[in-house]
Scaffold this active site. Structure first.
Site, short mmCIF file in Angstrom:
data_model
loop_
_atom_site.label_atom_id
_atom_site.label_comp_id
_atom_site.label_asym_id
_atom_site.label_seq_id
_atom_site.Cartn_x
_atom_site.Cartn_y
_atom_site.Cartn_z
N LYS A 221 1.03 -1.46 -0.26
CA LYS A 221 0.23 -0.32 -0.05
C LYS A 221 0.87 0.79 -0.15
O LYS A 221 2.07 0.91 0.52
CB LYS A 221 -1.28 -0.29 0.96
CG LYS A 221 -1.92 -0.95 1.10
CD LYS A 221 -3.36 -0.61 1.82
CE LYS A 221 -4.52 -1.33 1.46
NZ LYS A 221 -5.38 -1.86 2.93
N ARG A 255 -2.98 -9.34 5.29
CA ARG A 255 -4.41 -10.38 4.26
C ARG A 255 -2.66 -9.02 3.51
O ARG A 255 -1.95 -7.96 2.98
CB ARG A 255 -4.83 -8.97 3.82
CG ARG A 255 -5.85 -9.12 2.99
CD ARG A 255 -7.29 -7.96 2.09
NE ARG A 255 -7.77 -8.61 0.88
CZ ARG A 255 -7.05 -7.05 0.22
NH1 ARG A 255 -6.33 -6.36 0.30
NH2 ARG A 255 -7.83 -7.80 -0.50
N1 HH2 Z 1 -6.91 -3.90 1.16
C1 HH2 Z 1 -7.71 -3.35 -0.14
C2 HH2 Z 1 -8.39 -4.31 -0.63
N2 HH2 Z 1 -9.46 -5.27 0.44
N3 HH2 Z 1 -9.49 -5.84 2.91
C3 HH2 Z 1 -9.94 -5.52 4.00
N4 HH2 Z 1 -10.53 -6.68 4.88
N5 HH2 Z 1 -8.25 -5.38 4.47
C4 HH2 Z 1 -7.78 -4.22 3.58
O1 HH2 Z 1 -6.51 -3.85 4.28
C5 HH2 Z 1 -8.32 -4.65 2.18
C6 HH2 Z 1 -9.33 -5.13 1.93
C7 HH2 Z 1 -6.42 -2.66 -1.27
O2 HH2 Z 1 -5.78 -3.82 -1.50
P1 HH2 Z 1 -6.05 -5.18 -2.55
O3 HH2 Z 1 -7.06 -6.08 -2.77
O4 HH2 Z 1 -4.53 -5.06 -3.29
O5 HH2 Z 1 -6.02 -3.74 -4.56
P2 HH2 Z 1 -7.16 -2.99 -5.03
O6 HH2 Z 1 -8.34 -2.73 -4.00
O7 HH2 Z 1 -6.65 -2.07 -6.07
O8 HH2 Z 1 -7.67 -3.99 -6.21
#
Ligand code: HH2
Length: 277
Positions: A221, A255
């Site tokens: 992030k 995660r």
């Molecule tokens: N961060 C993201 C998405 N879902 N869920 C939880 N519980 N906690 C988090 O910190 C979290 C989450 C964002 O990350 P990512 O899925 O890698 O990116 P994107 O939303 O661009 O697909």
């Protein structure tokens, strides 16, 4: 020992667990979204399990700052075929969604955990999950993805995030959701500046003290970028360090995008702290 009820699984949290991110999106910030290539997504999931993932988190809508919403049908088309392919595997499948219809269909397809960045606030969200056995990840977000990073403000970020999570847990409990199904997540990067993220990180013990397992997602992030100055593909080391610090402070699930690297770090941590491997 905390045990999370998680669909047909009972996830023992005596040791930290790794949740691997499998995004079936064209636009995830991490750059590793797989769009709708089902076979590639299954291969990614298999690689994550081989590398030591304890759970798989499938996302069909990017929620990065500034992301564009996707339609319910588009998200269903991205997510459900993959859940169906993975549901019989030996690890729980989580679906990252805030749409009640996607929650319902995911549960029907065999998902064991619903991960809602919106903390089950959408009308119908609690109804969609209440009568299932699925675990529920309750995350804090200020605002919504499109504008959440423009000017996030808090008087006391830790107190406000804790209070929000309390309120959401109470709303779930009032509807009869058992406490053994609930995970808490401070929501790093969701309507938070670097200072807010660091304040929450430093106060993780206060979240852990709430007696629900805590999930932390900081992998790749912007918080890692702000600290290390690295582009997204080069944030593995910073992300692993952050995952380790989260576990050290009591997080039970991290995660992550980079499963193998994080698994190695956690093995070292477990050896040193004498937690069962
Ligand atoms: N961060 C993201 C998405 N879902 N869920 C939880 N519980 N906690 C988090 O910190 C979290 C989450 C964002 O990350 P990512 O899925 O890698 O990116 P994107 O939303 O661009 O697909």
């Amino acid at each position: 020992m905390q045990v999370l009820r998680c669909g047909r699984f009972r996830l023992e949290l005596d040791r930290p667990r790794l949740m691997a991110i499998v995004n079936v999106t064209p636009d995830s910030f991490s750059g590793d979204g797989l769009n709708r290539d089902l076979d590639a997504a299954v291969r990614r999931a298999q690689a994550a399990v081989d590398a030591g993932a304890d759970l798989l988190d499938i996302g069909g809508e990017s929620t990065r700052p500034g992301s564009e919403p996707v339609s319910e049908q588009e998200e269903l088309d991205r997510v459900i075929p993959l859940v169906e392919r993975l549901a019989g595997w030996a690890v729980p499948v989580s679906v990252d969604t805030f749409k009640p219809a996607v929650m319902r269909e995911s549960l029907r397809a065999g998902a064991s955990l619903i991960n809602d960045i919106n903390a089950f606030r959408a009308p119908g969200a609690i109804d969609a999950v209440r009568d299932s056995e699925a675990a529920l990840c309750v995350m804090h977000m200020q605002g919504e993805p499109r504008g959440m990073q423009s000017d996030p403000r808090y008087d006391d970020v830790v107190a406000e995030v804790l209070e929000f999570l309390h309120d959401r847990v109470r709303a779930l409990a009032d509807e009869g959701v058992g406490r053994d199904r609930i995970l808490l997540d401070p929501g790093f990067g969701f309507g938070k500046t670097l200072e807010h993220n660091l304040a929450l990180f430093r106060a993780l013990d206060r979240f852990v003290a709430q007696d629900y397992p805590v999930l932390v997602g900081v992998s790749r992030k912007s918080m890692i970028a702000a600290i290390t100055g690295r582009a997204v593909a080069e944030r593995v080391h910073g992300s692993v360090a952050a995952a380790l610090l989260a576990v050290e402070r009591g997080a039970r699930i991290v995660r992550v995008h980079d499963v193998a690297a994080t698994r190695d770090a956690l093995k070292v941590w477990q050896a040193v702290t004498d937690v069962p491997a």
